[in-house]
Scaffold this active site. Structure first.
Site, short mmCIF file in Angstrom:
data_model
loop_
_atom_site.label_atom_id
_atom_site.label_comp_id
_atom_site.label_asym_id
_atom_site.label_seq_id
_atom_site.Cartn_x
_atom_site.Cartn_y
_atom_site.Cartn_z
N HIS A 53 0.81 -1.34 -0.06
CA HIS A 53 0.06 0.02 0.21
C HIS A 53 0.99 1.35 0.04
CE1 HIS A 53 -3.32 -2.79 0.91
NE2 HIS A 53 -2.61 -3.25 1.91
N HIS B 160 -7.21 -4.67 -0.65
CA HIS B 160 -6.48 -5.77 -0.87
C HIS B 160 -7.07 -6.48 -1.91
CE1 HIS B 160 -6.19 -4.81 3.66
NE2 HIS B 160 -4.79 -5.33 3.26
#
Length: 333
Positions: free
Chosen positions: A57, A219
């Protein structure tokens, strides 16, 4: 799969090592167990801020370690929560005696592991408070979390709570500021393509060329629905409608508008989304007081974006404007 990697099993280790070398003036990388602290940690008399989560991320979270934001970040494997064995030493390393706030995205693994670490840190005499970020309006439940997920709003919580800690607020006050940001921010995202986790070697889900996933998680979790591709303005409207409805944005409100790239979207396209979002907010009588556009909480190379809207007051605006000096966010220094 084409990626600039060596061994898929070494991606996080080598990436964090490179990050530490590139930003040695700002951070210290602790290799075993793996965590990142600001160079001058612990800062005497200051509440420490620790966050973390699965890698993939970037720049979240290590990119936000430094003056005015986080004191430590704990990177897990790609899309995998860090362990208590990492979180505990990171917490102890940034404790100056004023206590530590954990900023935790609402994913089951993150919540459980940070909870365990907090209990163990408190057993060693460190006072810990937890701010749980759950700003995603896309779904109420998913395979990854009980309740709403923590997504783009995490960046805003870390910046504003970090400024509160930097100005000298005590432990409970810093946690309260973080909670206040979370209560006043909502986010929703869209994916135009999937991402590929290095050790998996194949996309995390399948999208046809003419499809997009509305309400995607960071995700690659399923969103609200999969529909045919639309123009940017129509997509922006789809994302904003549930955000503004859930937040209850009204005429006269002042807001921060954050358009975040998921890792594979050109900045030019993010500004097209921002343009439309600003138009919609103006049509509602809201004033965009502050803005942020770019890749700040990504999902590897996923194409798409998320929109976050934070309702501001004078104190939150001042804390947003306060100096920050990290690898990924810096102003006023």
């Amino acid at each position: 799969m084409k990626k600039l990697i060596n061994d898929p099993r070494a991606v996080v280790d080598e990436s964090v090592e490179g990050f530490g070398l590139a930003h040695a003036d700002l951070v210290t990388v602790h290799p075993e167990p793996k965590y990142v602290t600001r160079r001058d940690a612990p800062v005497a008399g200051k509440v420490g801020l620790v966050s973390g989560g699965g890698s993939g991320h970037e720049p979240l979270h290590a990119g936000f370690v430094g003056l005015g934001m986080l004191d430590a970040a704990v990177p897990g494997a790609v899309f995998t929560s860090p362990t208590p064995d990492q979180i505990i030493p990171a917490t102890l390393a940034v404790n100056s005696g004023a206590g530590v706030v954990h900023i935790v995205k609402n994913y089951t693994g993150d919540v459980l592991n940070f909870e365990t670490a907090a209990e163990m840190a408190q057993a060693e005499g460190v006072e810990v408070r937890t701010v749980l970020v759950n700003d995603d309006v896309a779904v109420e439940d998913s395979l990854y979390t009980a309740g709403r997920r923590g997504v783009g709003g995490t960046v805003l919580v870390e910046k504003i709570a970090g400024a509160a800690a930097e100005r000298g607020d005590d432990l409970d006050a810093v946690a309260a500021i973080g909670d206040r940001v979370n209560q006043n921010v909502r986010t929703m995202g869209v994916a135009l393509s999937a991402c590929t986790v290095p050790h998996a070697g194949s996309p995390s889900f399948d999208l046809e060329d003419n499809e997009m996933e509305i309400g995607i998680g960071i995700h690659g979790e399923p969103g609200r629905h999969r529909i045919a591709m639309e123009a940017a303005d129509a997509i922006t409207d789809r994302l904003l409608e549930p955000i503004l409805g859930d937040l209850g944005v009204a005429s006269g409100d002042k807001v921060l508008l954050f358009v975040n790239g998921m890792g594979g979207t050109p900045l030019s396209e993010l500004y097209i989304v921002y343009r439309r979002a600003a138009q919609v907010l103006a049509g509602r009588g809201a004033t965009v007081e502050r803005s942020l556009v770019g890749d700040y909480i990504t999902s590897l190379e996923m194409q798409g974006c998320s929109i976050s809207v934070l309702r501001l007051d004078d104190e939150l605006t001042a804390l947003w404007d306060a100096p920050v000096h990290t690898a990924a966010l810096r102003w006023g220094v």
